[in-house]
Each structure stands twice: as structure tokens, then as C-alpha cells.
Design a protein around this motif. Structure first.
Motif, PDB file in Angstrom:
ATOM      1  N   GLY A  22       0.746  -1.228   0.000  1.00  0.00           N
ATOM      2  CA  GLY A  22       0.000   0.000   0.000  1.00  0.00           C
ATOM      3  C   GLY A  22       0.774   1.274   0.000  1.00  0.00           C
ATOM      4  N   SER A  27      -7.457   3.663   0.558  1.00  0.00           N
ATOM      5  CA  SER A  27      -7.348   2.209   0.388  1.00  0.00           C
ATOM      6  C   SER A  27      -8.704   1.565   0.156  1.00  0.00           C
ATOM      7  CB  SER A  27      -6.646   1.568   1.582  1.00  0.00           C
ATOM      8  OG  SER A  27      -7.344   1.825   2.779  1.00  0.00           O
ATOM      9  N   HIS A  28      -9.777   2.154   0.687  1.00  0.00           N
ATOM     10  CA  HIS A  28     -11.101   1.578   0.456  1.00  0.00           C
ATOM     11  C   HIS A  28     -11.484   1.674  -1.019  1.00  0.00           C
ATOM     12  CE1 HIS A  28     -15.065   0.075   1.362  1.00  0.00           C
ATOM     13  NE2 HIS A  28     -15.554   1.033   0.592  1.00  0.00           N
ATOM     14  N   TRP A  31      -9.593  -1.046  -2.727  1.00  0.00           N
ATOM     15  CA  TRP A  31     -10.247  -2.317  -2.394  1.00  0.00           C
ATOM     16  C   TRP A  31     -11.499  -2.498  -3.248  1.00  0.00           C
ATOM     17  CZ3 TRP A  31     -15.169  -3.183  -0.518  1.00  0.00           C
ATOM     18  CH2 TRP A  31     -15.443  -4.495  -0.109  1.00  0.00           C
ATOM     19  N   GLN A  32     -12.336  -1.453  -3.323  1.00  0.00           N
ATOM     20  CA  GLN A  32     -13.580  -1.548  -4.096  1.00  0.00           C
ATOM     21  C   GLN A  32     -13.293  -1.742  -5.579  1.00  0.00           C
ATOM     22  OE1 GLN A  32     -16.949  -1.496  -2.797  1.00  0.00           O
ATOM     23  NE2 GLN A  32     -17.079  -2.445  -4.823  1.00  0.00           N
ATOM     24  N   ARG A  42      -7.965  -8.162   1.256  1.00  0.00           N
ATOM     25  CA  ARG A  42      -8.486  -7.837   2.587  1.00  0.00           C
ATOM     26  C   ARG A  42      -8.168  -6.395   2.935  1.00  0.00           C
ATOM     27  NH1 ARG A  42     -10.593 -12.459   5.375  1.00  0.00           N
ATOM     28  NH2 ARG A  42     -11.020 -10.797   6.858  1.00  0.00           N
ATOM     29  N   GLU A  43      -9.111  -5.768   3.575  1.00  0.00           N
ATOM     30  CA  GLU A  43      -8.951  -4.391   4.031  1.00  0.00           C
ATOM     31  C   GLU A  43      -8.610  -4.431   5.523  1.00  0.00           C
ATOM     32  OE1 GLU A  43     -11.296  -0.263   3.055  1.00  0.00           O
ATOM     33  OE2 GLU A  43     -12.443  -2.096   3.124  1.00  0.00           O
ATOM     34  N   TRP A  49      -3.250   0.625   3.844  1.00  0.00           N
ATOM     35  CA  TRP A  49      -2.661  -0.628   3.367  1.00  0.00           C
ATOM     36  C   TRP A  49      -3.756  -1.661   3.137  1.00  0.00           C
ATOM     37  CZ3 TRP A  49       2.790  -1.822   3.292  1.00  0.00           C
ATOM     38  CH2 TRP A  49       3.596  -0.743   3.614  1.00  0.00           C
ATOM     39  N   LEU A  50      -3.481  -2.611   2.242  1.00  0.00           N
ATOM     40  CA  LEU A  50      -4.359  -3.749   1.963  1.00  0.00           C
ATOM     41  C   LEU A  50      -3.531  -5.024   2.074  1.00  0.00           C
ATOM     42  CD1 LEU A  50      -6.156  -2.242  -1.160  1.00  0.00           C
ATOM     43  CD2 LEU A  50      -7.125  -2.497   1.131  1.00  0.00           C
TER      44      LEU A  50
END
Length: 80
Positions: A22, A27-28, A31-32, A42-43, A49-50
Motif C-alpha cells: 500500500g 485504500s477503500h 479495495w472496491q 483484505r482491508e 494498506w491492503l
């Protein structure tokens, strides 16, 4: 994930079957975007970071391609 470091990304050293990667501004959103491309990460971990589990070469190729599209495509790189 040496290629990720070459993209100015950060990855935590790991001896496990996953890697924290990351330093994303959002980060969301990353992720999406990956989820929208059919790639599940994984969040978890530190903010920005992911976590990705290491998979088969084909799975990792799909992850790498989706991540490139997310960062360079719809989000205009703003998530980074």
C-alpha cells in the motif's frame, strides 16, 4: 511483489502466504476497485494498506492487472 516496489508502492516483508501492500490515499477505493474487477483482497492492517493472499501465477497475474487498471483507470491514480 518486487514489481510493486518498482511502481513506487510499499510492501511489508513477509514470510507468510500474504503480503501487506500500500500506502494508498484511499485504500477503500482501491479495495472496491479490485473487487469490481473480481479480485478480492483484505482491508486490514495499518491505514492506507491492503492485504493480498499469494495465489497461483494466474491469480497473481489477475491481481496485478486489476491493480494497474484501478490505479491508472477509473480512479485516475488518485487512490495512490
Amino acid at each position: 511483489m518486487a514489481w510493486w516496489a518498482g511502481c513506487a508502492g510499499a510492501a511489508a516483508d513477509s514470510d507468510a502466504n500474504f503480503v501487506l501492500f500500500g500506502e494508498f490515499g484511499d485504500s477503500h477505493a482501491v479495495w472496491q476497485g479490485l473487487l469490481d474487477h473480481g479480485v478480492l483482497v483484505r482491508e486490514v492492517g495499518p491505514p492506507g494498506w491492503l492485504r493480498v493472499s499469494i495465489g497461483t501465477p494466474a491469480e497473481m497475474g489477475a491481481f496485478r492487472g486489476a491493480l494497474a487498471e484501478v490505479l491508472d483507470g477509473a480512479h485516475g491514480g488518485a487512490a495512490r
